[in-house]
Design an enzyme around this catalytic site. Structure first.
Site, PDB file in Angstrom:
ATOM      1  N   ARG A 145       4.663  -7.786  78.205  1.00 56.95           N
ATOM      2  CA  ARG A 145       3.455  -7.592  78.774  1.00 56.95           C
ATOM      3  C   ARG A 145       2.394  -8.863  78.806  1.00 56.95           C
ATOM      4  O   ARG A 145       1.593  -9.053  79.625  1.00 56.95           O
ATOM      5  CB  ARG A 145       2.905  -6.262  78.186  1.00 56.95           C
ATOM      6  CG  ARG A 145       3.754  -5.071  78.263  1.00 56.95           C
ATOM      7  CD  ARG A 145       3.250  -3.820  77.807  1.00 56.95           C
ATOM      8  NE  ARG A 145       3.956  -2.813  78.008  1.00 56.95           N
ATOM      9  CZ  ARG A 145       4.854  -2.167  77.340  1.00 56.95           C
ATOM     10  NH1 ARG A 145       5.029  -2.909  76.348  1.00 56.95           N
ATOM     11  NH2 ARG A 145       5.541  -1.291  77.501  1.00 56.95           N
ATOM     12  N   ASP A 165       3.055   5.629  75.731  1.00 55.83           N
ATOM     13  CA  ASP A 165       3.940   5.448  74.412  1.00 55.83           C
ATOM     14  C   ASP A 165       3.821   6.730  73.556  1.00 55.83           C
ATOM     15  O   ASP A 165       4.871   7.016  72.910  1.00 55.83           O
ATOM     16  CB  ASP A 165       3.227   4.262  73.447  1.00 55.83           C
ATOM     17  CG  ASP A 165       3.176   2.959  74.428  1.00 55.83           C
ATOM     18  OD1 ASP A 165       4.054   2.282  74.623  1.00 55.83           O
ATOM     19  OD2 ASP A 165       2.100   2.978  74.761  1.00 55.83           O
ATOM     20  N   ARG A 200       6.174   9.204  75.037  1.00 56.58           N
ATOM     21  CA  ARG A 200       7.726   8.783  74.657  1.00 56.58           C
ATOM     22  C   ARG A 200       7.924   9.078  73.164  1.00 56.58           C
ATOM     23  O   ARG A 200       9.116   9.614  72.983  1.00 56.58           O
ATOM     24  CB  ARG A 200       7.721   7.183  75.037  1.00 56.58           C
ATOM     25  CG  ARG A 200       7.803   6.760  76.398  1.00 56.58           C
ATOM     26  CD  ARG A 200       7.546   5.305  76.634  1.00 56.58           C
ATOM     27  NE  ARG A 200       7.779   5.098  78.022  1.00 56.58           N
ATOM     28  CZ  ARG A 200       7.311   3.827  78.280  1.00 56.58           C
ATOM     29  NH1 ARG A 200       6.847   3.036  77.634  1.00 56.58           N
ATOM     30  NH2 ARG A 200       7.430   3.450  79.574  1.00 56.58           N
ATOM     31  N   HIS A 213      -0.575  -1.722  73.361  1.00 59.84           N
ATOM     32  CA  HIS A 213       0.240  -1.247  74.164  1.00 59.84           C
ATOM     33  C   HIS A 213       1.368  -2.454  74.508  1.00 59.84           C
ATOM     34  O   HIS A 213       1.372  -3.170  75.490  1.00 59.84           O
ATOM     35  CB  HIS A 213      -0.230  -0.697  75.612  1.00 59.84           C
ATOM     36  CG  HIS A 213       0.605  -0.434  76.500  1.00 59.84           C
ATOM     37  ND1 HIS A 213       1.986   0.636  76.213  1.00 59.84           N
ATOM     38  CD2 HIS A 213       1.074  -0.768  77.905  1.00 59.84           C
ATOM     39  CE1 HIS A 213       2.484   0.808  77.400  1.00 59.84           C
ATOM     40  NE2 HIS A 213       2.265   0.037  78.420  1.00 59.84           N
TER      41      HIS A 213
END
Length: 320
Positions: free
Chosen positions: A93, A154, A157, A181
């Site tokens: 990212r 997240d 998840r 993140h």
């Protein structure tokens, strides 16, 4: 019974892209949104997506979906920014940072130039923590009204993985992911609960033979989920779109909720320099109302400090 309609307006900058259009679909299915405006440099694609989405609304809620320009953001209750380069299979990212920071420096001032006083700017583009800080720095908005989608996905998840491991509804799992993140995110195992029972105690009660192996397996799955999905299909869009819709629902709805959005943190858990990372936040109308601090293990506290430092170093090397 007729469907109740609320006049909440949401603009999606980057609305013709995979994440933007999927988020728009999720929002159009919400009873809290009366209008969704898709804003994109690809005008024709935005018009096409708006037409397609409009044809889905008779099956759910009477939401108006249309294409528009930056000036259409100014009257929105929430402006979602998904615009920017996408993450390639071989990229992190943070590798996206230079490209997307430049895009934000040009785009955000146009989006916020005439924004209503109580509107919220929700950043989704990766790397989301750094870009949320960029968006705040180039706008004149209060920090609480510029938030990033952070680790909301997240956290989902994490709960999903634990629910699958224990064959339980993820709603029965209490667990958070905090920090960046990204690769340095922190799964808070010390506070994880299953049906209100602490994780370690639940494992002992249910005969889990190797709780540490389970922790390692879940940690790896959550941390690497996006990489695996991108490697297989080229993008992530459904999970992030639903997490975005959940944040918007909290902002537009009557009730507040606790979500791990990205917000400026200083003084929490010994993070001394202000930086945008995710902690559990009270989110409601107007954006972030409060940042919550809870007990962490010493290892988690150190990991959070390291995660904040990763984001801070990226911010420091930018010229915007």
């Amino acid at each position: 019974m007729s469907k109740q309609r609320r006049q909440g307006t949401v603009a999606v900058v980057g609305g013709a892209g995979a994440v933007g259009s999927t988020a728009a679909f999720a929002l159009a299915d919400s009873r809290l949104v009366g209008e969704v405006v898709l804003v994109d440099i690809d005008d024709e694609r935005a018009v096409g997506e708006a037409m397609d989405l409009s044809h889905a609304t008779p099956f759910t809620t009477p939401t108006d979906v249309r294409a528009g320009g930056y000036e259409d953001c100014w009257d929105a209750d929430v402006v979602i920014v998904t615009a920017g380069a996408s993450q390639a299979p071989d990229e992190t990212r943070l590798d996206l940072l230079d490209r997307n920071a430049g895009i934000f420096a040009d785009t955000i001032p146009e989006v916020t130039e005439g924004l209503d006083d109580d509107a919220v700017l929700l950043i989704v583009t990766n790397p989301v923590d750094v870009l949320t800080q960029v968006a705040w720095s180039v706008s004149d908005l209060p920090a609480g009204r510029v938030i990033g989608s952070g680790t909301v996905l997240d956290t989902a998840r994490f709960r999903h993985a634990l629910g699958r491991e224990f064959d339980l509804d993820p709603a029965d799992i209490g667990a958070y992911v905090i920090g960046e993140h990204g690769d340095s995110e922190v799964l808070v195992w010390s506070g994880a609960t299953v049906g209100g029972v602490p994780f370690g105690q639940y494992c002992a009660q249910t005969g889990v033979g190797d709780a540490e192996a389970l922790r390692t397996r879940v940690d790896d799955e959550v941390r690497n989920a996006a990489y695996e999905i991108i490697d297989r299909k080229g993008r992530t869009n459904y999970g992030v779109a639903r997490s975005v819709a959940t944040i918007v629902e909290r902002i537009l709805g009557d009730g507040r909720g606790v979500l791990t959005v990205s917000t400026p943190v200083s003084g929490h858990h010994a993070i001394s320099r202000e930086v945008f990372v995710s902690l559990p936040c009270v989110v409601g109308s107007g954006g972030v109302r409060d940042v919550l601090e809870f007990d962490l293990s010493s290892a988690e506290r150190d990991a959070l400090a390291d995660s904040a430092a990763v984001v801070r170093r990226s911010v420091d090397r930018l010229s915007v």
